[in-house]
Every structure is written in C-alpha cells, then in structure tokens.
Design an enzyme around this catalytic site. Structure first.
Site, mmCIF file in Angstrom:
data_model
loop_
_atom_site.group_PDB
_atom_site.id
_atom_site.type_symbol
_atom_site.label_atom_id
_atom_site.label_comp_id
_atom_site.label_asym_id
_atom_site.label_seq_id
_atom_site.Cartn_x
_atom_site.Cartn_y
_atom_site.Cartn_z
ATOM 1 N N ASN A 1 0.797 -1.229 0.000
ATOM 2 C CA ASN A 1 0.000 0.000 0.000
ATOM 3 C C ASN A 1 0.824 1.271 0.000
ATOM 4 O O ASN A 1 0.334 2.336 0.323
ATOM 5 C CB ASN A 1 -0.974 0.029 1.177
ATOM 6 C CG ASN A 1 -2.102 -0.950 0.951
ATOM 7 O OD1 ASN A 1 -2.710 -0.945 -0.123
ATOM 8 N ND2 ASN A 1 -2.364 -1.786 1.916
ATOM 9 N N GLU B 1 -10.010 8.667 0.109
ATOM 10 C CA GLU B 1 -9.746 9.616 1.180
ATOM 11 C C GLU B 1 -9.250 10.915 0.565
ATOM 12 O O GLU B 1 -8.919 10.962 -0.616
ATOM 13 C CB GLU B 1 -8.692 9.063 2.146
ATOM 14 C CG GLU B 1 -7.355 8.778 1.482
ATOM 15 C CD GLU B 1 -6.335 8.200 2.464
ATOM 16 O OE1 GLU B 1 -6.395 8.565 3.638
ATOM 17 O OE2 GLU B 1 -5.492 7.404 2.041
#
Lengths: 738, 559
Positions: free
Chosen positions: A337, A390
């Site tokens: 990630n 986000e």
C-alpha cells in the site's frame, strides 16, 4: 526562468567538474571552502529546472520568512520555491540531521531535538519555540509529520502564525476516514460500500466483514464514538443476530475486506483480509501499527475493491471559495500500500471520467471550504467506476508529476493562497502538457518482499541531472546517512516527455545513469516495472507487483542477446583494465616491454554458466566473439567514472561497474539489475512446530512498518534465534524451518 | 543485468608457453642429432617435473604446478628460464639412480615480466621430491637473486616445499643459509615477495620471513617451525596444521603473513595486481600508472564522514577509498592489528603508502594476551589506539615505503597508546618506539591528515610535523591535545568543584585544530572535500624532495 538557468548552468559546471591547473590549486581550494554551502544549493537549483513555468510576481508580497517544519527532500523542495519567491527560510532539524542538505539550504536552522521523530520533527513545543525565536510568519509542514495535525494548526493560529495548508476544520474533517466518508457522501461523491463506524475488537471485525455487501450495514450493538455515532445507526433489515441474516451472510459474504486505521495514511495500519482468520490477524496488527504510528488505534472496515487502480485528483482551493482540479495522477504501482511509481496523466482515464472525477473532487473540496493544495484519492475499477478513498490535506509526495504536466508550482500556489490571494487560474487554463513519470528511489532491497528497508552511508551518489527532461527531488548528498530513524526514501526521480513513451524512455536512461553506492536500493525493481509490457500497455492495478512477480522480484531476466551484450561488455571492460595496467610513465632505467596479445581468450562465468569469449581491440573499439556471435563494443573506457556509456553494435547502454577484484570477479549493473555477489548471505526462515505455507512466523518492525514474515513452505520449526524486542540486521538468522 | 563474472585466462597463457619452448627446441636442430635428442628429452622431462602422476596429485589437492603458476603470474611468453638442466648432486641413499634425477631439480627459476615490467621468479616444484631443497635447488635460487640485485628488479618466490632434502644433509642447510644471506643482501635494494602455496616448514620459513611481503593461499599453505607431530611430543599440545600455521593463523594472530587469497589463481592474479604498485628497486621512483581519476576531484562525501560526537566510530577505510584513485586500495594485513590500516593506493597514478588509524576498531591484542583472554570486549575509548601489534605492523610498512621511495600519506585519528599491564609487560615502549623510529627516519614525501583525535605521544608518532612531516593538514574536526577532556580536567582541576564547566573550557580551548595551527604544527586547516586535490598537488611538488642524512653504517631501530 529559462534565462536564469542559462546563467547558472556554466557556474555549476565549473563548480562540479571544472579542473584547476595545478598552480591555482592552493588558492582555489581555499575558495572552495568558502563556497561550500553555495555548492549544494546550486546543485539543488539545477534540480528545479523543470519547475513551475508560471513565474513569480515580485510585487505580490507574501511572507518575509517561512519555517519549514520537515526534513529531507520535501523540506528542500519547499525551500527552493521560497528562494525563488524571495522568502527567507528557516529549517528545523534533529541532532543527527545537523549537517543535512535542507539545513544547508535554509537561511537559518534550529535544532528541535534528538533523532527520534517524536522528540524532534513531531515535537510541537520545540517547533513553536523555533518559530518564536526566528520570527517566522508562516509554516510549511511538507507531508507527513505535522502536515495533517490539527493540534499543530491550532497552535500556530493561536500564535498568529500562518499554516500553509488548509484550515483546521478541513484537516479535521478529512483526517478522519470515517468522518470524511460521510462528508463525501453528503457532497455526492461516490464512496466505497463499507461500515462507517469504529470497530471494537477482532470478533466484531469478522462479523462486519462477513456482512459488508455493497450496501452500508451497521451493527446495532456496536458503540461508536463522538460525532460519528449518529450516522452509524442506519439499520438494515435483519440484524446480524437473526438466522435470516446469517444465511444472507453465507450467500453474500463481504470478503475481501479492507481494514484500515481511521487516522491512517501512507499504507500504515492497513490490511486486506480474505477470510475470518485474516480478519482477526489483520485487526490485531493494524491496531498495533495504528497505535504506534498515529497514537490512535481506531479501525474501520470497508469492502475491498479487487484489482482496482489508485487514481487521485490534485485540487487547489483558495480562501475565496474558488477551487480547481489539476488533473489526475495514476498511483497504482504499490507495494504494501505504498506507492512506488506514479505518473500523470493516467493512461486509463478518458476525458469524461477525468472530468467527472475532477468535478466530484472539487465538490468535496468546496464542501469543506478547502483552501490549499490537496488530493482526493479514488479507487477506480475496471469499468471506470470510481470510489472516493480519502482526501489528503497536504502536499503529496508525488506532486511533481502534476507540476510537470500543468506547469504550476504547487508550493508557490500554496504560499500565495495561504497569504489570502485568490487563485490565478481558471479551470479552463488547466491543461495536460506531455507526460510525467515519477519513481520513488528507496534505500531498500527489492528482492525481499519488493523492498525491505536498508540503511547505510551513501559512499558515492550522483543524480542523472545531465540527461534531458529529468528532475530529481532529493534531500541528500554524497556521504549522507540513510538512518533507521526516518523514511528510507533516497529521492524522487521524475522524467518528463512529450508523450508517455518518451517519458518512460527517459526514465529508463535516468535509472541507468543514477549512481547510488553504499546502500541497497530499488532501482532494479523500478526499471523492471517501467519496461514491463503490462505496464507499458497501461494494464496496471494496485496488485501489479504481486501479479507480475508472484514468487517475488528476481531481477531482470536477460534475453539471449542481452546476455551476449553483457558478456561482451564485461569482457571488454576486463581487457581494458588489463591493458591499462601496462600503461606506466616510462622509466628510462628499465624499459617496460608490453606483452603483445592479439586475441584475449577468456572464460566468463555468469550465473554459474561458463562462456568462452575471444576479445581483441583496436583503439577504443573491442571486437568480441561471445559463444560464436560477434559484437563490437565501443566506449571511452574511462575506468574511473562510476558510469560507463558503451555502444554494443550500435545499441547504447549505460553500465556501472560496482566492484572488480584482481582475481577476476566483477559485478556490473546492467539494465538496472546487479547480481548479488557470490558472498551474499542467504536469509533463511526456519521454526519448532509445524507451520503451513504462508503462515505468519514473526513480525519485524522496520522504519516504523510492521512486516510480517510468512513461511515460504510447509515445514517444522527447528529453532528460533531471536526474541521479541531484539534488533535484527540484514541476513540475521531468525527462525529455522526443516 | 549483472553478475559476478569470473574471467580467467589460464588456457591461453599455458599454450603460448608450450609453443615458445617447442620453437626453442627446434632451433637447436643444427647440432648433432644425438645431442639434440638428449637436449629435447631433458627439456621434455623438465617440463613434466616429477611426472604426470605427481602432477595429477598436485591438481587433486587444488594446487597448480610450479610451471602453471609461473605462466599465470607472468605476461604470456615473457618467461625466460634458467638452469633447466641443473640436477642434484647427491649420491647417497640411491639418489644417484637415473629415476631419482630430474632436470631442473625441484625448482623452476628464471625471469619474466608482469605487465611489461621485469621480475625474477622462482617456483618450487612439489612434484619433485616434495619440492625439498637440495644444494642445487638453492644454487638455482641464489643465481637469480644475485642477478636480480645486480640488475635491480624484484624477486618473487612461489614457495611449495616439504623442507630440506634430508638425503643431502648439511648441504641442504647450507643452501638455506645461502638464500637467507641473499635475502638480507637484497633487503631494501629490491622488493622481495613470497607467496606460500604449499607447506613451508622448519628452516625454510625464514626466507619468507626475511622478504618484504609474505602472502598465503587459504587451506593449502602452511608455515611453521615444527609440525603438529613435534609440537605434540614436545609441548603435548594437540593442534592441526591449519591451526598451527594456516593462512588464518598467520594473517590474524601471528602477523607473519600479510594477506591470504582464496586459491592459487586468485593469489597469482592478486600478486600481479600488487606488483604494479611496487618500484623495481630502491633506485627507481614510485611507479606512475595511467590514471583516469581527476587529481582535483572534490570529495563532498568526506565533509560529513566524521561523526559529530567525538566518541562515535566511523570507518577510516571509507576515507581512504574516497581520496585515492578509483577507490582502489590494496590493503596489507587487513585482518591483523585492525586498529591501524596500512596498504598501497595511487594518487594521480603514483603509488603511495597509506597509514591510517582505524577508529572503528579497538585493540585486538586486548583479547589475545593471556592475562585477560576471557575479557574481550569493545571499548570505544581505545578505538584506533596504538598497541604493540599495530605499532609493529605500521613500522614495517613505513620502512618498506621509505626504502622504495613510496610517498606516505597518514590519516590520523588516534586516542593514544593502549594502557594496561598486558601492553607494558609486552614491551609497548620498545614496540611503540619502532613506529616512531620508522616515521622519523623516513625521507620519502610525507603528507599527514588529522581527521579527528591526535592525542598525546601518539600524535607525535603519527607522522607529525615534528618528525619532518612535509605537509600536515587538519580537518575542522581535528582535536590535537595531550589527552581527552575528561582525563585532562581530572589532572588540571584536581579537586575542582565545577567539573563540567572545566571540561567545557578544556574542549573550547583544545578540542579543535587551532592550538596546533597557531603554532604552525599543521600547515593548514582544510575542508575534507578538498583533501584529494590538496594531497595530489603536494605530491607533485614533493616528488623532487631530497634529504641528506649523516653517514652511518646503518641505523639501529629498537628491535
């Protein structure tokens, strides 16, 4: 700007490569002592030649002095723009960073504490003290550290110091993943189905995970905290306790799910679970990591979009309600990630999707009265459905690619906006010019789970700035330490071209011409990614690395012709060294009689295979016969330079000879990959009870990341050589399996 | 893509050698056929040494034959053999029988070239009587040594010998002594190098010990006065050959050997590499090889290499690599007395000898002395200190460089001499004096760079201005004082209450290069990044340095 560069370039050349005649040396050496600091800042200026084409208006007064509350490359990046705008800068640093580049570049520097970040770069009291002492009018936080800390923003406001970033409200709203998701929904931004509450323990995590399915679910029994609780009670038909629900779950299980820290970012505290067992493990690890990284162990769970792309929109807002979207960045190539390769624009988006995403991003920015540079991250599935992930209320690491294609200097715009000036651009002014690619060059070993951090001292370091269309954002210099205290990023290498092909070609060249010695680096992986056929076609997702390298990264696999090229280059290099060894300044007492060798018959062992090579040379041209095929190798054969540019039958290659022993062992970096030497230490995983393949054996924490080591094969644990809390080094034997 | 490449050119050289010899044989055809046949037979026999069976046995041990070694060591086709027809003269114990006569006996001698430069070589042949030393064998070696001295070219010995030829008795011993005498005569006149490639026991060991450098091959070479059997019967110690006199023992514990290599090929390739650093004789200047590395190259990485805390370690080898040409450094005794670094490198092509204190390593003799063998530990306070072993290691290297006109570059970071009973009982005064003597005596160009600490007597010893250093530099991080702040304050301010303030005052006064600079004890305080450029420039100027010493028979170093 252009004129400025023409002016300074020769100066830089004189400083770096110029040769002084011997009689001037004493004088010039003394001079160099004085020019020492200047030397680095010039080098960095050179880096920014591609920066912001939009000029700076000297009449537009912003700040007299800015404190940069960060370190490394981003601190240098901010200081560069400040210098351009005529703003004085203050650097902060920890003890160990006292002689780092950002400190040398800044006009003033203040030590804010010892090496650990919690005592220095996160030490708000010391930083506030530094601000007061230096009378800085504004603070640029960079990324990471205090960049998204609302407490810090509040402290600054209390002291009447401008925070160069969005206001506290936006930071707070977007910093919390749960709250931001609800806000996004309200602003009619597409969001990922999931559970919008805080998960209490592992068992609940499992239960929620089972139930997520495209619609928002909630557990009535779950306690949610603060303002969020109100939104959590969107009860759906059939609670989790009822048998009806259970059968429903069995049919429409929510796996895979993503567990992530509410306060998280940068991949920390984030885990994917494919079944109940993984959910429990993931919950435990993520909450520990979240607690240690952010001091907040709240977690949330949402549906994991399989095979998604990570595409983000850069937005820019001002204090007058204006907001722009500055196109997208494709950041799908990730490991654990964390982004590795980014580019702008994305090869996947069409104009329509781009506009839709851009408009939603701007809508969200407006909804929180966003007044700075920010990034709205989306996951995009194969059908070009996109979901809000986000919003990052800071300057992103990968902002340079956007700067390259839009021509804006984002830091400059942030400073202007912070001062209260309205945006200078309209949405229609924002275009896409050319293509930019960014590679994050890390001090880590790409052969171990795509990158285990390594530390060390950069004994040699040379950025490929002599190539066209290359920008390097770095905060290090030859001799810098990559320490255990901070992020192991060496630099961001950005190449820019008229189209993607050109940008990628330049990237390959730049990676070949990048000299990094003393620490393990990931250039081999980066170079493999950008020439990978799937990547070149644009067929990428966030799972790219694990899909393309299911057994881990193994380095570049040589084709037959590449292997012959390598053998020819290596043989020529060997002979060049041998010939040079005979070149002595003549000594009349005893003449040197050079051996006359027309053909050098060599046997070259490469990857345990022995090849027969015959080499002969005529000046700088070597004719080499490798296993029967003939090649011509031409070069200047400068044996002192870390880079060797050779032409093999007309194909241009840049190789680096990393080591050479008198006994004939050589290691050469060719097409990005370097062989591990014959002395390489093997890392073995072993234990004393049966472990299944893929089972977690131990967790190693490095660079604040928890890396779980899993068993590569089913076996019995023989012995354990470490204890919890031990510090382990590369090549240390941890656990033995048999 | 890369790879560990192993390039070897063994085959090529061997065939060239053989064809050269065949041609030589053919040229003799005009003479009487029977003599010709005998000559050819002898040569053919000589080339086979002790016969194919013994050659195979030698190969099976992972060793090359005497001639294979010479062909790898020298430039192809450059070997000129002498005394191929010499045979031993022993008639006792059936030695006179034809089957016990080998043309050339148990050693191959001659001259040749390494990268075009003349060298004399002898290579003992283990396939003939186990390489044992007969009168004839010794005579062959002495012959080439005598010529090497008169011509002024180095001698390389490839040792692989079981010892004295017992059948010859005292004649063999006389042979050893003849060689020893020539080793001593040649000492300081021409460089002498020994490469131990097999057993070397008894009296034989003293020839390598008298030469300038002794290298060994791992696992196949041994050096000892008496073998494990005699050791067992005399001292009742159980010890293997490897433990008693293997490459590891001599390169880490005894300091007898200067370096060890993986195998015969690696050793010979490295010897070629090493040979390039050496001048041919004491009449020649240090060799200057073509150099691609700019002499005025700045080295920015050095500006941050010395840590801010003065007790923190760093690696002096990093500094050496950064300063010298192309990061090439041939380290001598890398695993013995690691608190001092010595070795050869080049500056703008010219060979230089490098001496440096190693702040990364405390004295390793702390752990090797019987008094405190169990208490081995790393004490940063002693990092880079001078002790018995490092003084002797450094002194011998400095004297070699001085004898052969090789300029000396000294990097200083020394906290002092190592204290303690072990060192005092061992004679640190006597041994430390050797290094002091060697630096004071040296008349070659001497450039010194003080990177950090230069404390006490050790400051004087390390090629200081006072010992006629030609150019002495200090980095801004240099601290030149009698001792560290803590110790000094305890003496100066004995009984003083405010110790910390006193320490701070001392640091302010002495923990910097100024006290030495104002007195002219350092010539300049330089930015570390300019070190390479400054040294290269100085060496150019100092190349014509001449020093006259008063006449004497020879100096008397405190042995």
């Amino acid at each position: 700007m252009a004129g400025f560069w023409v002016g300074t370039a020769p100066l830089v050349a004189a400083g770096r490569r110029g040769r002084w005649p011997p009689q001037q040396l004493m004088l010039s050496a003394a001079l160099r002592t004085l020019k020492h600091v200047l030397y680095y800042s010039r080098q960095c200026l050179m880096v920014s030649r591609n920066l912001g084409s939009v000029g700076y208006d000297p009449n537009e007064k912003t700040f007299d002095k800015i404190l940069v509350a960060n370190r490394g490359e981003i601190a240098c990046r901010v200081i560069r723009t400040c210098k351009k705008m005529g703003i004085k800068t203050v650097a902060i640093h920890s003890d160990v960073d006292a002689s780092s580049v950002h400190v040398k570049m800044a006009d003033e520097a203040v030590c804010v504490g010892p090496a650990p970040t919690s005592k220095s770069y996160l030490n708000m009291d010391a930083i506030m003290e530094a601000i007061k002492k230096t009378r800085a009018q504004a603070v640029h936080p960079g990324y990471g550290f205090l960049s998204e800390n609302k407490e810090f923003a509040r402290c600054l406001a209390a002291e009447d110091v401008v925070f160069i970033g969005p206001d506290t409200h936006a930071i707070q709203a977007m910093g919390d993943k749960i709250e931001s998701k609800l806000l996004a929904k309200k602003a009619e931004v597409n969001t990922i189905p999931g559970f919008d509450g805080v998960v209490k323990d592992a068992e609940e995590a499992v239960r929620i995970a089972r139930e997520i399915d495209g619609v928002l679910l909630s557990l009535p029994r779950l306690e949610c905290n603060g303002t969020i609780s109100a939104h959590c009670n969107l009860c759906l038909p059939g609670s989790s306790d009822s048998p009806a629900s259970a059968s429903l779950v069995a049919g429409i299980t929510g796996y895979p799910v993503m567990i992530k820290a509410s306060a998280g970012g940068g991949g920390k505290g984030m885990r994917i679970a494919w079944d109940d067992e993984e959910t429990r493990d993931g919950f435990r690890l993520s909450s520990q990591e979240a607690a240690s990284s952010f001091g907040d162990d709240r977690l949330l769970i949402e549906k994991f979009i399989d095979n998604p792309r990570h595409i983000e929109i850069q937005v820019l807002g001002d204090k007058h309600g204006n907001a722009l979207w500055l196109n997208e960045r494709e950041c799908s190539i990730q490991r654990r990630n964390q982004k590795v390769v980014e580019e702008a624009p994305s090869i996947f988006l069409d104009a329509e999707t781009r506009r839709a995403m851009g408009e939603q991003a701007v809508a969200l920015a407006r909804a929180v009265k966003y007044s700075s540079a920010g990034t709205v991250e989306f996951l995009v599935d194969s059908k070009k459905n996109f979901y809000f992930l986000e919003m990052n209320t800071r300057l992103q690491v990968e902002h340079p690619v956007t700067e390259c294609i839009t021509g804006l200097d984002l830091v400059q715009e942030m400073i202007r906006v912070a001062k209260g000036y309205p945006l200078r651009h309209k949405q229609a002014d924002i275009r896409i010019n050319g293509w930019a690619v960014e590679c994050r060059v890390y001090a880590e070993d790409p052969y171990k789970s795509f990158g285990l951090p390594s530390i060390g001292r950069l004994s040699q370091y040379q950025e490929p700035l002599h190539l066209p269309g290359v920008r390097v954002d770095s905060g290090i210099q030859p001799g810098s330490d990559i320490s255990i205290y901070y992020d192991p990023m060496i630099s961001k290498l950005i190449t820019y071209g008229s189209d993607r092909t050109e940008a990628l070609k330049r990237m390959a060249d730049a990676l070949d011409n990048y000299v990094i010695r003393g620490v393990t680096h990931n250039i081999a992986l980066l170079r493999e990614v950008i020439i990978n056929s799937r990547f070149v076609k644009g067929d990428i997702s966030t799972k790219f690395l694990s899909d393309v390298y299911p057994d881990g990264f193994k380095g570049h696999m040589l084709t037959k012709s590449e292997k012959n090229q390598l053998l020819a280059i290596a043989s020529s290099l060997f002979v060049a060294f041998q010939l040079r060894a005979q070149h002595f300044q003549e000594n009349s007492r005893m003449p040197v009689i050079k051996p006359d060798i027309a053909n050098w018959e060599l046997s070259v062992k490469l990857h345990d295979k022995v090849h027969t090579v015959v080499a002969s040379n005529n000046g700088s041209v070597f004719s080499v016969e490798v296993d029967g095929s003939k090649l011509n190798v031409t070069s200047t054969w400068n044996l002192a330079s870390p880079l060797l540019s050779v032409s093999v039958d007309g194909t241009q290659r840049t190789v680096q000879c990393l080591s050479r022993e008198a006994g004939g062992n050589m290691s050469i970096q060719f097409l990005g990959t370097v062989a591990t030497s014959s002395l390489s230490v093997e890392i073995c995983l072993f234990w004393t009870f049966q472990v299944a393949e893929g089972q977690e054996i131990c967790v190693i924490e490095a660079m604040k990341m928890q890396n779980s080591m899993t068993a590569g094969k089913t076996g019995t644990v023989k012995s354990v050589h470490c204890q919890a809390g031990d510090t382990v080094g590369e090549g240390d034997l941890l656990v033995e399996l048999e | 893509m890369a790879a560990a490449l192993r390039v070897a050119a063994v085959g090529a050289r061997l065939s060239v050698l053989a064809s050269g010899l065949r041609a030589a044989v053919r040229s003799l055809c005009s003479q009487a056929t029977s003599v010709n046949e005998r000559i050819e037979n002898k040569r053919r026999t000589a080339l086979l040494g002790g016969g194919q069976r013994r050659i195979d046995a030698q190969h099976k041990r992972g060793k090359l034959t005497a001639r294979e070694r010479i062909s790898l060591l020298l430039d192809p086709g450059s070997f000129v053999e002498s005394d191929m027809f010499v045979e031993h003269r022993c008639a006792d114990f059936g030695m006179a029988a034809d089957k016990n006569k080998f043309p050339g006996d148990s050693v191959v001698t001659g001259r040749g070239r390494i990268n075009g430069r003349l060298v004399y070589v002898f290579s003992q042949d283990f396939t003939v009587f186990g390489g044992s030393l007969s009168g004839a064998h010794a005579q062959k070696i002495c012959k080439i040594m005598d010529q090497a001295i008169t011509v002024g070219a180095p001698v390389i010995g490839l040792n692989d010998s079981g010892g004295a030829r017992i059948q010859e008795g005292v004649e063999s011993l006389a042979g050893y002594a003849d060689i020893f005498l020539r080793n001593v005569t040649a000492s300081g006149v021409i460089p002498q190098i020994s490469l131990i490639m097999g057993p070397c026991a008894g009296g034989a060991v003293y020839s390598p010990a008298l030469t300038d450098f002794t290298f060994m091959v791992k696992d196949t070479s041994y050096l000892f006065i008496t073998g494990p059997d005699v050791v067992k019967s005399v001292t009742n110690e159980d010890v293997t050959q490897e433990e008693l006199g293997g490459a590891k023992t001599h390169t880490t514990m005894s300091g007898v050997a200067h370096r060890a290599f993986e195998n015969d090929v690696d050793a010979l390739c490295n010897l070629r590499d090493f040979f390039n650093y050496l001048p041919l004789s004491s009449q020649d200047p240090a060799p200057v090889r073509e150099c691609h590395d700019p002499s005025d190259r700045l080295v920015p990485e050095l500006d941050t290499i010395v840590p801010l805390e003065s007790t923190k370690a760093y690696n002096m080898v990093d500094i050496i690599h950064s300063v010298v040409d192309e990061r090439e450094f041939f380290e001598i005794m890398p695993n013995y007395a690691k608190n001092i670094i010595v070795g050869f490198a080049r500056m703008n092509g010219r060979t230089v000898g490098i001496v440096g204190n190693q702040p990364k390593v405390a004295s390793d003799s702390i752990s090797f002395t019987p008094w405190n063998y169990a208490r081995r530990q790393y004490r940063p306070y002693f990092a880079g200190c001078l002790d018995i072993n490092s003084s002797v290691k450094g002194a011998r290297f400095v004297r070699f460089c001085d004898a052969f006109n090789i300029p000396l570059i000294t990097f200083v970071d020394v906290p002092g001499f190592l204290p303690g009973t072990a060192q005092e009982y061992g004679g640190i005064i006597r041994h430390g004096a050797k290094l002091l003597y060697a630096f004071a005596e040296a008349t070659v160009p001497k450039v010194t760079v003080i990177t950090r600490k230069a404390y006490g007597g050790a400051y004087d010893v390390m090629s200081s201005k006072h010992l006629c250093g030609d150019t002495n530099y200090a980095w801004p991080t240099a601290e030149i004082a009698v001792m560290g702040a803590k110790g000094a304050v305890e003496i100066i301010f004995k009984g003083h209450e405010n110790v910390e303030a006193a320490q701070a005052e001392y640091i302010e006064k002495f923990a910097n290069p100024f006290p030495a600079a104002v007195r002219g004890f350092v010539d300049d305080i330089i930015q570390p990044s300019s070190t390479r450029a400054r040294i290269c420039c100085d060496l150019d100027v100092l190349a014509s340095k001449k020093v006259q010493r008063p006449w004497r028979k020879h100096a008397n170093i405190p042995l």
